[in-house]
Each structure stands twice: as structure tokens, then as C-alpha cells.
Enzyme design. Structure first.
Site, PDB file in Angstrom:
ATOM      1  N   THR A  56     -13.808 -83.736 -21.682  1.00  0.00           N
ATOM      2  CA  THR A  56     -12.500 -83.622 -21.010  1.00  0.00           C
ATOM      3  C   THR A  56     -12.157 -82.160 -20.712  1.00  0.00           C
ATOM      4  O   THR A  56     -12.622 -81.253 -21.422  1.00  0.00           O
ATOM      5  CB  THR A  56     -11.392 -84.233 -21.904  1.00  0.00           C
ATOM      6  OG1 THR A  56     -10.109 -83.854 -21.412  1.00  0.00           O
ATOM      7  CG2 THR A  56     -11.486 -83.750 -23.340  1.00  0.00           C
ATOM      8  N   ASP A  57     -11.301 -81.951 -19.722  1.00  0.00           N
ATOM      9  CA  ASP A  57     -10.831 -80.589 -19.422  1.00  0.00           C
ATOM     10  C   ASP A  57      -9.983 -80.031 -20.566  1.00  0.00           C
ATOM     11  O   ASP A  57      -9.773 -78.824 -20.674  1.00  0.00           O
ATOM     12  CB  ASP A  57     -10.050 -80.546 -18.098  1.00  0.00           C
ATOM     13  CG  ASP A  57      -8.805 -81.432 -18.058  1.00  0.00           C
ATOM     14  OD1 ASP A  57      -8.528 -82.151 -19.052  1.00  0.00           O
ATOM     15  OD2 ASP A  57      -8.097 -81.402 -17.030  1.00  0.00           O
ATOM     16  N   GLU A  58      -9.474 -80.937 -21.440  1.00  0.00           N
ATOM     17  CA  GLU A  58      -8.601 -80.473 -22.523  1.00  0.00           C
ATOM     18  C   GLU A  58      -9.340 -79.598 -23.522  1.00  0.00           C
ATOM     19  O   GLU A  58      -8.713 -78.880 -24.301  1.00  0.00           O
ATOM     20  CB  GLU A  58      -7.938 -81.667 -23.221  1.00  0.00           C
ATOM     21  CG  GLU A  58      -7.079 -82.469 -22.270  1.00  0.00           C
ATOM     22  CD  GLU A  58      -6.096 -83.390 -22.972  1.00  0.00           C
ATOM     23  OE1 GLU A  58      -5.684 -83.100 -24.102  1.00  0.00           O
ATOM     24  OE2 GLU A  58      -5.733 -84.408 -22.346  1.00  0.00           O
TER      25      GLU A  58
ATOM     26  N   TYR B  37      -6.660 -84.358 -30.655  1.00  0.00           N
ATOM     27  CA  TYR B  37      -7.536 -85.085 -29.706  1.00  0.00           C
ATOM     28  C   TYR B  37      -8.512 -84.108 -29.048  1.00  0.00           C
ATOM     29  O   TYR B  37      -9.730 -84.333 -29.052  1.00  0.00           O
ATOM     30  CB  TYR B  37      -6.703 -85.787 -28.628  1.00  0.00           C
ATOM     31  CG  TYR B  37      -7.506 -86.177 -27.399  1.00  0.00           C
ATOM     32  CD1 TYR B  37      -8.462 -87.186 -27.472  1.00  0.00           C
ATOM     33  CD2 TYR B  37      -7.339 -85.509 -26.177  1.00  0.00           C
ATOM     34  CE1 TYR B  37      -9.225 -87.527 -26.352  1.00  0.00           C
ATOM     35  CE2 TYR B  37      -8.093 -85.846 -25.064  1.00  0.00           C
ATOM     36  CZ  TYR B  37      -9.039 -86.859 -25.159  1.00  0.00           C
ATOM     37  OH  TYR B  37      -9.805 -87.187 -24.059  1.00  0.00           O
TER      38      TYR B  37
ATOM     39  N   LYS C 282     -12.629 -83.851 -29.265  1.00  0.00           N
ATOM     40  CA  LYS C 282     -13.502 -83.940 -28.088  1.00  0.00           C
ATOM     41  C   LYS C 282     -14.352 -82.677 -27.956  1.00  0.00           C
ATOM     42  O   LYS C 282     -15.527 -82.743 -27.570  1.00  0.00           O
ATOM     43  CB  LYS C 282     -12.671 -84.154 -26.814  1.00  0.00           C
ATOM     44  CG  LYS C 282     -12.000 -85.502 -26.705  1.00  0.00           C
ATOM     45  CD  LYS C 282     -12.965 -86.668 -26.644  1.00  0.00           C
ATOM     46  CE  LYS C 282     -13.750 -86.722 -25.335  1.00  0.00           C
ATOM     47  NZ  LYS C 282     -14.608 -87.944 -25.269  1.00  0.00           N
TER      48      LYS C 282
HETATM   49  P1  NAD Z   1      -9.635 -95.701 -23.285  1.00  0.00           P
HETATM   50  O1  NAD Z   1      -8.808 -95.381 -24.480  1.00  0.00           O
HETATM   51  O2  NAD Z   1      -9.056 -96.496 -22.182  1.00  0.00           O
HETATM   52  O3  NAD Z   1     -10.957 -96.477 -23.759  1.00  0.00           O
HETATM   53  C1  NAD Z   1     -11.713 -96.075 -24.868  1.00  0.00           C
HETATM   54  C2  NAD Z   1     -12.633 -97.218 -25.232  1.00  0.00           C
HETATM   55  O4  NAD Z   1     -13.433 -96.810 -26.359  1.00  0.00           O
HETATM   56  C3  NAD Z   1     -11.896 -98.489 -25.663  1.00  0.00           C
HETATM   57  O5  NAD Z   1     -12.464 -99.607 -24.996  1.00  0.00           O
HETATM   58  C4  NAD Z   1     -12.116 -98.555 -27.153  1.00  0.00           C
HETATM   59  O6  NAD Z   1     -12.139 -99.881 -27.660  1.00  0.00           O
HETATM   60  C5  NAD Z   1     -13.453 -97.862 -27.305  1.00  0.00           C
HETATM   61  N1  NAD Z   1     -13.644 -97.290 -28.646  1.00  0.00           N
HETATM   62  C6  NAD Z   1     -12.819 -96.424 -29.298  1.00  0.00           C
HETATM   63  N2  NAD Z   1     -13.323 -96.142 -30.518  1.00  0.00           N
HETATM   64  C7  NAD Z   1     -14.493 -96.819 -30.617  1.00  0.00           C
HETATM   65  C8  NAD Z   1     -15.478 -96.927 -31.633  1.00  0.00           C
HETATM   66  N3  NAD Z   1     -15.359 -96.291 -32.814  1.00  0.00           N
HETATM   67  N4  NAD Z   1     -16.568 -97.702 -31.399  1.00  0.00           N
HETATM   68  C9  NAD Z   1     -16.709 -98.368 -30.210  1.00  0.00           C
HETATM   69  N5  NAD Z   1     -15.805 -98.317 -29.235  1.00  0.00           N
HETATM   70  C10 NAD Z   1     -14.703 -97.550 -29.428  1.00  0.00           C
HETATM   71  O7  NAD Z   1     -10.178 -94.310 -22.794  1.00  0.00           O
HETATM   72  P2  NAD Z   1     -10.522 -93.810 -21.310  1.00  0.00           P
HETATM   73  O8  NAD Z   1      -9.292 -93.266 -20.712  1.00  0.00           O
HETATM   74  O9  NAD Z   1     -11.277 -94.871 -20.611  1.00  0.00           O
HETATM   75  O10 NAD Z   1     -11.465 -92.580 -21.654  1.00  0.00           O
HETATM   76  C11 NAD Z   1     -12.882 -92.718 -21.697  1.00  0.00           C
HETATM   77  C12 NAD Z   1     -13.491 -91.377 -22.042  1.00  0.00           C
HETATM   78  O11 NAD Z   1     -13.101 -90.401 -21.079  1.00  0.00           O
HETATM   79  C13 NAD Z   1     -13.047 -90.844 -23.406  1.00  0.00           C
HETATM   80  O12 NAD Z   1     -14.157 -90.237 -24.017  1.00  0.00           O
HETATM   81  C14 NAD Z   1     -11.993 -89.800 -23.050  1.00  0.00           C
HETATM   82  O13 NAD Z   1     -11.914 -88.784 -24.023  1.00  0.00           O
HETATM   83  C15 NAD Z   1     -12.518 -89.290 -21.722  1.00  0.00           C
HETATM   84  N6  NAD Z   1     -11.483 -88.730 -20.831  1.00  0.00           N
HETATM   85  C16 NAD Z   1     -10.452 -89.520 -20.401  1.00  0.00           C
HETATM   86  C17 NAD Z   1      -9.508 -88.978 -19.523  1.00  0.00           C
HETATM   87  C18 NAD Z   1      -8.376 -89.813 -18.984  1.00  0.00           C
HETATM   88  O14 NAD Z   1      -7.605 -89.298 -18.170  1.00  0.00           O
HETATM   89  N7  NAD Z   1      -8.230 -91.073 -19.356  1.00  0.00           N
HETATM   90  C19 NAD Z   1      -9.606 -87.641 -19.116  1.00  0.00           C
HETATM   91  C20 NAD Z   1     -10.657 -86.873 -19.590  1.00  0.00           C
HETATM   92  C21 NAD Z   1     -11.607 -87.432 -20.428  1.00  0.00           C
END
Ligand code: NAD
Length: 334
Positions: free
Chosen positions: A128-130, A152, A156
């Protein structure tokens, strides 16, 4: 035709499920099979995977990425990993960081170990950009030192660095993406866009943090998925690729657009105490992904936002009640 067997962790969440639906959809490659590994936390929804449920190239495994035995068994059966699974909400990490360290740090290391032991050929880690922390002006390149501020972001950053260490120390083909704020349909309604949209559509008030001037770059999830596929198929081992969306907005500006899209006004907004340690601005320089991979965001923000609002309006049954897998109905319970 030989098939590339891809393990997608977190494939029942927001971004992971977009990735799976895209890979197995009509425009996706026909030489891949996909196994989703997901623990089904509150953020997951089986309905997110309904469109691919009948594909003979899809399999669902319900399980935890921290389970080393399960990770070993799955890695032995797969050629590549695209790792989305994580605890993903900053506010929850401020209330308790335990699950963030467990899933994001330990879970990623467990997967990397298993990938290494079982000769997995490629591991795409979604960061992530964070991890860069707040930047007042300009944009962070991939060389910028990491300066995460929330639990968080720190979890990451840890997983991002551990993933890169497995490349440098062990030669594992690891590729890291660092993307900005994703938006689109099928997102659990806790982050600003789906939270505000679902509350406004229900005639409720929305909470705006602090002075509302925190700035984020908005990336449509379809553009993000395109970038992940470019990195998986054409990126280089050991490299980091920033992925931006090209629409920078402060939360006040975004709120104004959401009010308009949902037919509400500023009376629906409550200013609330700012989030602890709230990063003021994130911005990534994504020229490397553009020059090397031809990445460019394609979704017009106004259109993407309108489509997102319309989806929440039209699909309360999908986002309003998460469906859990029933092992007896085909999901493998591990
Ligand atoms: P989300 O919270 O919608 O989904 C996360 C998924 O991971 C869920 O389905 C959850 O059940 C699963 N999960 C969590 N812990 C788990 C574990 N221990 N074992 C197996 N499964 C597990 O998240 P998202 O928004 O789809 O984000 C996906 C990825 O992208 C993450 O790594 C997040 O850090 C990264 N990200 C997201 C954003 C954003 O804007 N949403 C931005 C930058 C990076």
C-alpha cells in the site's frame, strides 16, 4: 494448453474478488486456474465470488494464511501466488493491532516460507502507499524510505519488507505493488466511500474526520487489477511498483461529490474528532509502472464513482449481509 495455477489469498474480499472475477471472466486469460484461500473475516463475502462459482478453473479453500501446514499443501499445488489477504482497515488497527500483526506480518511470512519450501515460481505481494507515510508535496518513488505511521501501515510495511527480503536472501521471485486508495463495488462498507454511500442512501448522517482536508489519491479497483496483472505477467523479480489512480482529492471534496451522487446535502455531515495520527496526504509516483509495464489508469473518476454509487443502490442484498461459505456446498473447509 498448460495452465498456470494461481493461489489468490484474500480472494473473497474487495480487491481480491475483483481480481478473481477478472481473471476468470470473459476478458481474462484462459491459461490460468485460480484457488482462493480466504479465512472469511468480517470483510469477506462469498457473494463476491458468485460470478465465478461455476467455473471449472476455480476452487475455494476456507483457511488461514497463518496455518503453515495448509500453506505448505497449497503451495505444493500452485505455480504462483497473488497475496491480497490482510486486515485492511486503519481504524480497526487503532482499536487493536493484534490481528494486524498476526495476519499481515506472520501470515505473509508463513506464505513466503511455504512458497520457498515448495518451489513456487512467483509471489506478488500487494502492499500500500501507506507504507511511505504522509508526504506534504510531491510523490513518493519506490526508492523512498518507508515511514509508516498507523499500526495498519506498519504491519503492511513489515510484510512488504519481509517479502522483499525473501527475494534478496533466498532468490524467491517476489514482486511488490504499492497502490493508493481503491474504490469500486463489492467493498465492505467501512472505508469512506462505501461507508458514506451506504449511510447516505439510507438517509443517515456521515462522520467526517477532523477538518476534512486529508488528501488521498483514488484508484479504481479495475485499474488496480490491471496493474497487478501487468506486474504478475511482465514485472521483474525483486522489484516494487507503485500504482496510482490519478485523482487526488481531500475528504471534504470527496464528501461533496458523494453527497451530490446520493442526493443529500451538508446537513448530513457530522464533523467528528480526527483519527489518531491521521496521515495528511499520500501520493505515489507511478512512472515506473507506466514506463516498464505500460500501466495507466483508464477509469474516469466521475464515471467510476457514479457506477459505484449505483451498485450500492441496486445491490443492498449483496453488501448488506455477508454470505459465509457452507463447506457442505462445495467449499473446502480446512
Ligand atoms: P478486504 O479487507 O476487503 O479483504 C481482505 C480479505 O483478506 C478478506 O476476504 C479476509 O477474509 C481475508 N483475510 C484477512 N485475514 C486473513 C487470514 N489470516 N487468512 C486468510 N484470509 C484472510 O481488503 P481489500 O481492500 O480487498 O485489500 C486487499 C489488499 O490490498 C490488502 O493487502 C490491503 O492491505 C491492500 N490495499 C488495499 C487498499 C484499499 O484501498 N482497499 C489500498 C492499498 C492496499
Amino acid at each position: 494448453m498448460s495452465q498456470t495455477r494461481i493461489l489468490v489469498t484474500g480472494g473473497a474480499g474487495f480487491i481480491g474478488s475483483h481480481y478473481v472475477r477478472t481473471l476468470l471472466g470473459p476478458l481474462g486469460p484462459d491459461d490460468v486456474t485460480v484457488t482462493v484461500l480466504d479465512a472469511f473475516t468480517y470483510a469477506a463475502n462469498l457473494a463476491n465470488l458468485d460470478p465465478v462459482a461455476d467455473s471449472d478453473r476455480y476452487r475455494l479453500v476456507v483457511g488461514d494464511i497463518c496455518d503453515a501446514g495448509l500453506a505448505d499443501r497449497l503451495m505444493a499445488e500452485h505455480d504462483q501466488v497473488v497475496h491480497f489477504a490482510a486486515e485492511s482497515h486503519v481504524d480497526r488497527s487503532l482499536a487493536s493491532a493484534t490481528e494486524f500483526v498476526r495476519s499481515n506480518v506472520l501470515g505473509t511470512q508463513t506464505l513466503l516460507d511455504a512458497a520457498l519450501r515448495n518451489g513456487v515460481g512467483r509471489f506478488v505481494h500487494i502492499s500500500t502507499d501507506e507504507v511511505y507515510g504522509s508526504i506534504a508535496a510531491g510523490s513518493c518513488s519506490e526508492e523512498q524510505p518507508l515511514h509508516p505511521n498507523s499500526p495498519y501501515a506498519a504491519s503492511k510495511a513489515s510484510s512488504d519488507l519481509i517479502a522483499l527480503a525473501y527475494h534478496r536472501s533466498h532468490g524467491l521471485d517476489v514482486r511488490v505493488t504499492r497502490c493508493s486508495n481503491n474504490y469500486g463495488h463489492h467493498q465492505f462498507p467501512e472505508k469512506i466511500i462505501p461507508l458514506f454511500v451506504t449511510r447516505l442512501l439510507a438517509g443517515k448522517k456521515v462522520p467526517l474526520y477532523g477538518d476534512g482536508l486529508n488528501v488521498r489519491d483514488w484508484l479504481h479497483v479495475d485499474d488496480h487489477i490491471r496493474a497487478v496483472e501487468l506486474v504478475r505477467t511482465q514485472g521483474r523479480a525483486g522489484e516494487v511498483y507503485n500504482v496510482g489512480g490519478g485523482t487526488e482529492l481531500d475528504n471534504r471534496g470527496l464528501t461533496g461529490l458523494l453527497l451530490e451522487a446520493c442526493g443529500a446535502d451538508w446537513d448530513s455531515v457530522e464533523y467528528v474528532t480526527d483519527r489518531k495520527g491521521h496521515d495528511r496526504r499520500y501520493s505515489v509516483d507511478w512512472r515506473k509502472a507506466h514506463v516498464e509495464l505500460g500501466y495507466k489508469p483508464q477509469t474516469d473518476f466521475a464515471e467510476g464513482l457514479a457506477e459505484t454509487v449505483a451498485w450500492y443502490r441496486d445491490n443492498p442484498g449483496v453488501w448488506g449481509r455477508a454470505v459465509r461459505p457452507d463447506p457442505a456446498a462445495g467449499a473446502e473447509a480446512c
